[in-house]
Design a protein around this motif. Structure first.
Motif, PDB file in Angstrom:
ATOM      1  N   PRO A 176       0.842  -1.201   0.000  1.00 13.90           N
ATOM      2  CA  PRO A 176       0.000   0.000   0.000  1.00 13.90           C
ATOM      3  C   PRO A 176       0.879   1.254   0.000  1.00 13.90           C
ATOM      4  CG  PRO A 176      -0.751  -1.554   1.665  1.00 13.90           C
ATOM      5  CD  PRO A 176       0.569  -2.061   1.170  1.00 13.90           C
ATOM      6  N   PRO A 177       0.314   2.378  -0.443  1.00 15.39           N
ATOM      7  CA  PRO A 177       1.132   3.586  -0.559  1.00 15.39           C
ATOM      8  C   PRO A 177       1.355   4.300   0.767  1.00 15.39           C
ATOM      9  CG  PRO A 177      -1.080   4.059  -1.306  1.00 15.39           C
ATOM     10  CD  PRO A 177      -1.064   2.607  -0.935  1.00 15.39           C
ATOM     11  N   TYR A 178       1.551   3.509   1.842  1.00 14.47           N
ATOM     12  CA  TYR A 178       2.096   4.086   3.065  1.00 14.47           C
ATOM     13  C   TYR A 178       3.560   4.278   2.727  1.00 14.47           C
ATOM     14  CZ  TYR A 178      -2.005   1.473   4.729  1.00 14.47           C
ATOM     15  OH  TYR A 178      -3.255   0.954   4.891  1.00 14.47           O
ATOM     16  N   TRP A 179       4.189   5.181   3.386  1.00 12.41           N
ATOM     17  CA  TRP A 179       5.604   5.381   3.063  1.00 12.41           C
ATOM     18  C   TRP A 179       6.442   4.391   3.856  1.00 12.41           C
ATOM     19  CZ3 TRP A 179       5.502  11.461   3.433  1.00 12.41           C
ATOM     20  CH2 TRP A 179       4.756  11.948   2.333  1.00 12.41           C
ATOM     21  N   GLN A 180       6.918   3.371   3.168  1.00 12.00           N
ATOM     22  CA  GLN A 180       7.773   2.391   3.835  1.00 12.00           C
ATOM     23  C   GLN A 180       9.081   3.082   4.201  1.00 12.00           C
ATOM     24  OE1 GLN A 180       6.003   1.361   0.960  1.00 12.00           O
ATOM     25  NE2 GLN A 180       4.507   0.408   2.317  1.00 12.00           N
ATOM     26  N   ASP A 181       9.594   2.747   5.358  1.00 12.76           N
ATOM     27  CA  ASP A 181      10.783   3.464   5.815  1.00 12.76           C
ATOM     28  C   ASP A 181      11.985   2.548   5.861  1.00 12.76           C
ATOM     29  OD1 ASP A 181      12.203   5.662   6.731  1.00 12.76           O
ATOM     30  OD2 ASP A 181      11.842   5.148   8.819  1.00 12.76           O
ATOM     31  N   LEU A 182      12.116   1.782   6.931  1.00 14.83           N
ATOM     32  CA  LEU A 182      13.277   0.903   7.027  1.00 14.83           C
ATOM     33  C   LEU A 182      12.832  -0.541   7.122  1.00 14.83           C
ATOM     34  CD1 LEU A 182      15.585   2.995   9.297  1.00 14.83           C
ATOM     35  CD2 LEU A 182      16.249   1.901   7.174  1.00 14.83           C
ATOM     36  N   PHE A 183      13.729  -1.423   6.727  1.00 15.84           N
ATOM     37  CA  PHE A 183      13.476  -2.851   6.860  1.00 15.84           C
ATOM     38  C   PHE A 183      14.610  -3.477   7.640  1.00 15.84           C
ATOM     39  CE2 PHE A 183      10.426  -1.976   3.607  1.00 15.84           C
ATOM     40  CZ  PHE A 183       9.461  -2.950   3.754  1.00 15.84           C
ATOM     41  N   ASP A 184      14.363  -4.632   8.193  1.00 16.28           N
ATOM     42  CA  ASP A 184      15.439  -5.429   8.760  1.00 16.28           C
ATOM     43  C   ASP A 184      15.071  -6.884   8.517  1.00 16.28           C
ATOM     44  OD1 ASP A 184      17.829  -6.043   9.923  1.00 16.28           O
ATOM     45  OD2 ASP A 184      17.305  -5.356  11.936  1.00 16.28           O
ATOM     46  N   ALA A 185      16.086  -7.718   8.385  1.00 18.20           N
ATOM     47  CA  ALA A 185      15.849  -9.128   8.113  1.00 18.20           C
ATOM     48  C   ALA A 185      15.759  -9.889   9.427  1.00 18.20           C
ATOM     49  CB  ALA A 185      16.976  -9.688   7.253  1.00 18.20           C
TER      50      ALA A 185
END
Ligand code: K7E
Ligand code: CUA
Length: 673
Positions: free
Chosen positions: A252-261
Motif C-alpha cells: 500500500p502507498p504508506y511510506w515504507q521506511d526501514l526494513f530489517d531481516a
C-alpha cells in the motif's frame, strides 16, 4: 604541590594510570606502554603533565586520548563502513582512532581512484536513469555481507535513496562493482539490509508513487500510487546481484521506511515500518494540511511483517505480474497467500531493528517517547489465531496487544536501535539529543545486572543524533565495546568553516555495564550527510595487497584478454582506429610518444606491471577529462575520439618515485588537412 599537578598526584598515590611512573629511567619495560625508550628522555610523564597543563586537558581527556590514539604503524581493531549521504560515496573509518582510511566512489565519480574516468565508467553508466547519467546518489544504509548472521568481510552494499539504486562493493579491493537501478521505483530508503546468508538484499521504497514511473494525478493516490519492497538475489560466487532472480512486492502507498531481516528464530521473515498511513497527499498551497502535519494525524502507523520464504516460493512459482518487465507480487496475491501482515506501531516511526537472537523487533516512533518491542513468537501466534482486522487495502492488521512484549520510555525523538554483547540495546534520541541504553529481556536480558526491559542510562551527544552503530551491532553476536553516534548537527564542536558545517561522528565507550558511557572522540565528517554505518572486526577483512595477476580488470575481477604486456608495447592503426598498448612502471610509460590524427578513435590500453605493494601509477590526460588510478597489476582501457588537435603532455598522477615528475609522455593530435 599545585592543585593542577594531578598526574603525579595520582601517580604518587599508587594509581596504575601511569604505568611505571616510579621508574621513568627508560631502561626497561616499565617505562611506558610497549616498553619503548621514551623520546622524552627520563621524564615522559612530566612531558605529559606539561601538555595537559598547557592545553588545559582534564584526566578524562587524557584517558580518552589514550583510548583512541593509534601509534604510528599500529592498526585499528575495527573498521566502520559509513554511508556518504548525498555525497554518494562510502567512507571507511578505523575505530577507535576514527581515522578515514578510504572514500569509496559509489554513485559519484572519484578521480583519485580513477572511478568514473575510465575505470568505473561502465559501472556508473549502468546506474543511468531513463537513459540519463546520474552522477550522484544519496547513500543511506550500508550492509556488510553475512554468513550465518555474522559479517563475513566479503562485500558491502548500499542504497541510493534519491534514485532507487543499489550498489555492490567487493571488499577484496574496496571498489564498486555493480549498480542496479530499481525498474519500478524512483525512491528507496529501506535498503540495504541482507538476509543472514546474504541470499537476498532488501530494498524498501520510501515515497509512494505509481510503480513503473507511470503518471497518475495526485487525487488518484489511493488507487494508483503504491509502495514496494524489492528482494534482490545476490550471487556470491559472481559477486553480483542477479537481476533475473529478483522480484518486488507491491505494498500500500504508506511510506515504507526501514526494513530489517529476521535472523535465527525469525529467519525467513522480514520486518519493515511505515509512516503516512494517513495517506496524506500534501498540497499546503491549496489549503490542505502540509505533509508533516497530514502524515502525523493518526496515533499509529503500520509495522510490516513479511513472510520472505513464502514470497520467494510464489515468485519461483510464477505468481507474478510484470511491471516494466520486472516481476512483482501483487498486493492481492500477498494478502491471499498470507505473505503480508501489519501491526500498529506508535506514530511516525523511523527505525526497526531485530535483536541479535532474532526474537524481538524494536520500533521507535519519532513522536512517541517509547521504544516498542514486538515478540516474534507472539506475532506468529497472533497470525495463527487470525487475530486481525483488515486495513482499507485488505491487509490483515494484527492485534497490537497480542504482539507487543514491552514498551520502554527512553526519551524524546527515538530513532534507531543497536545492540551489544552485554544484553543492552541503544536507541538514538534525536531531540534530546542523547543515546539511551536499556536492557533487553529474554535470553539476552540475563547478561546484564538490570531488570528486563528497563531504561538504564543516557549519554548526551552533540548534537541531534540520527543513526548509531555498535561494533558488529547488526550480527547475531555483537561485540559492543564501541558505539558511534552519527550526529546531524555539529554547531560549536569544530572550528567554523562557513555556514555548511561538517557532521559529527562521536565515538562512545560502552564497554562497561550500568549507566557508564563516555564520549571519547569527536570526528568531523566533511562530506555528505552520513546516515548509517556498520562496524566490522578488522581481521575479518582480507583485502588484496596487489591484484592477483598482471593484466587484472577490477570490473570483472579477472585478467583482461588483450591487456598491454611488458615488452609488447605498441601502437596499432586500423583505419581511423588507433590501439595504444602501454605499460607503466617506475618511472616511465612505454611508449612515451603517442601521435594520432584528429578524428581518430583512440583505444588506450594501459597496464601497471608492478608487483610491489602500493606501487600505484596514475594516467592523467589533460583536456580529455581522464585520470586513471592503476594499482599494481591493474589494466585498463580508455576509449575516446581525438577531436581537438594539439600537444597534450600526459603524466602519472600518483607520486610514485623520486623520478615521478619525469613519468610523462606526449600525446599528439595532428590536425586533419
Ligand atoms: Cu538518516 Cu536510516 Cu535514511 Cu535515520 S536514516 S537518521
Ligand atoms: Cu608513476 Cu608517478
Amino acid at each position: 604541590m599545585k592543585a593542577k599537578r594531578w598526574i603525579f598526584g595520582a601517580c604518587l598515590m599508587g594509581s596504575s594510570l601511569l604505568v611505571g611512573c616510579g621508574n621513568t629511567g627508560g631502561d626497561d619495560s616499565s617505562s611506558g606502554a610497549g616498553g619503548a625508550t621514551s623520546a622524552y628522555g627520563d621524564a615522559p610523564y612530566e612531558a605529559l603533565q606539561t601538555v595537559a597543563e598547557e592545553r588545559n586537558l582534564t584526566p578524562d581527556d587524557l584517558v580518552a586520548a589514550a583510548k583512541t590514539f593509534m601509534p604510528s604503524g599500529r592498526h585499528d581493531e575495527y573498521m566502520m563502513f559509513a554511508s556518504g549521504g548525498h555525497g554518494g560515496q562510502m567512507i571507511v573509518i578505523g575505530v577507535p582512532s576514527m581515522r578515514i582510511l578510504k572514500i569509496i566512489g559509489v554513485f559519484t565519480p572519484e578521480p583519485w581512484q580513477g572511478y568514473g574516468y575510465g575505470v568505473g565508467q561502465d559501472i556508473l553508466a549502468s546506474g543511468k536513469v531513463n537513459g540519463k547519467d546520474i552522477l550522484w546518489g544519496d547513500t543511506h544504509h550500508p550492509a556488510l555481507s553475512e554468513t550465518a548472521g555474522d559479517y563475513d568481510g566479503q562485500f558491502v552494499f548500499i542504497n541510493d535513496k534519491a534514485n532507487a539504486r543499489i550498489a555492490v562493493i567487493d571488499l577484496r579491493d574496496f571498489e564498486t562493482k555493480q549498480i542496479v537501478k530499481n525498474p519500478i521505483s524512483l525512491s528507496d530508503h529501506g535498503g540495504t539490509m541482507v538476509t543472514p546468508n546474504t541470499d537476498y538484499i532488501i530494498e524498501g521504497g520510501q515515497y509512494g508513487h505509481p510503480l513503473g514511473w507511470d503518471y497518475a494525478p495526485m487525487d488518484e493516490y489511493v488507487e494508483k500510487y503504491r509502495g514496494m519492497v524489492t528482494i534482490w538475489k545476490f550471487d556470491r560466487k559472481a559477486g553480483r546481484i542477479d537481476e533475473s532472480q529478483s522480484f518486488a512486492l507491491e505494498l500500500p502507498p504508506y511510506w515504507q521506511d526501514l526494513f530489517d531481516a529476521g535472523k535465527l528464530v525469525s529467519e525467513g521473515w522480514i520486518f519493515g515500518n511505515s509512516f503516512n498511513t494517513e495517506l496524506a497527499t500534501g498540497g499546503v498551497e491549496s489549503g490542505a494540511p502540509p505533509f508533516e502535519a497530514g502524515a502525523s494525524q493518526r496515533d499509529n502507523d503500520y509495522m510490516h511483517v513479511i513472510n520472505l520464504d513464502k514470497a520467494v516460493e510464489l515468485f519461483k512459482a510464477g505468481r507474478v505480474d510484470l511491471i516494466k518487465d520486472f516481476p512483482v507480487l501483487s498486493l492481492d496475491t500477498l494478502i491471499e497467500e498470507g505473505v503480508l501482515y501489519f501491526i500498529p506501531e506508535p506514530k511516525s516511526p523511523h527505525g526497526i531493528d531485530v535483536t541479535p537472537d532474532g526474537a524481538f523487533m524494536v520500533v521507535s516512533g519519532k513522536l512517541d517517547p517509547h521504544v516498542t518491542v514486538y515478540s516474534f513468537d507472539k506475532i506468529m501466534a497472533t497470525i495463527a489465531a487470525k487475530n486481525w482486522e483488515p486495513d482499507q487495502f485488505g491487509v490483515p492488521v494484527l492485534d497490537f496487544d497480542s504482539c507487543v512484549e514491552a514498551q520502554i520510555e527512553v526519551g524524546l525523538g527515538p530513532l534507531h536501535t543497536q545492540f551489544d554483547n552485554l544484553g543492552y540495546a541503544y536507541t538514538s534520541l534525536f531531540l534530546e539529543p542523547s543515546v539511551a541504553r536499556w536492557s533487553l529481556g529474554g535470553e539476552a536480558g540475563t547478561k546484564n545486572p538490570e531488570a528486563d526491559w528497563t531504561m538504564v542510562g543516557k549519554v548526551p551527544v552533540q548534537y541531534n543524533v540520527g543513526h548509531i552503530a555498535v561494533a558488529e551491532g547488526d550480527t547475531v553476536s555483537p561485540d559492543g565495546k564501541y558505539l558511534v553516534s552519527m550526529n546531524k548537527w555539529a554547531i560549536d564542536r569544530f572550528a567554523p568553516v562557513g555556514p555548511l558545517l561538517p557532521q559529527n561522528f562521536q565515538l562512545v565507550d560502552i564497554a562497561e555495564t550500568g549507566d557508564t558511557m563516555r564520549v571519547i572522540y569527536d570526528m568531523p565528517i566533511g562530506m555528505g550527510e552520513p546516515h548509517y554505518a556498520q562496524i566490522i572486526k578488522a581481521d575479518k577483512l582480507k583485502p588484496w595487497d596487489v591484484y592477483p595477476e598482471v593484466g587484472w580488470n577490477p570490473e570483472t575481477q579477472s585478467v583482461r584478454l588483450d591487456y598491454a604486456r611488458q615488452g609488447k608495447e605498441r601502437i596499432e592503426r586500423n583505419g581511423t582506429t588507433v590501439d595504444i598498448y602501454m605499460t607503466a612502471v617506475r618511472s616511465h610509460f612505454t611508449p612515451e610518444h603517442v601521435e594520432v590524427n584528429e578524428g581518430d578513435l583512440v583505444r588506450w590500453h594501459i597496464t601497471n606491471v608492478e608487483r610491489a605493494y602500493d606501487a600505484t601509477h596514475g594516467l592523467a590526460i589533460p583536456g580529455y577529462n581522464t585520470n586513471l588510478s592503476l594499482e599494481p597489476g591493474e589494466a585498463q582501457t580508455l576509449e575516446f575520439v581525438a577531436d581537438k588537435p594539439g600537444v597534450y603532455p600526459f603524466y602519472c598522477s600518483e607520486f610514485c618515485s623520486a623520478l615521478h615528475l619525469e613519468m610523462m609522455g606526449y600525446f599528439l593530435v595532428k590536425p586533419a588537412e
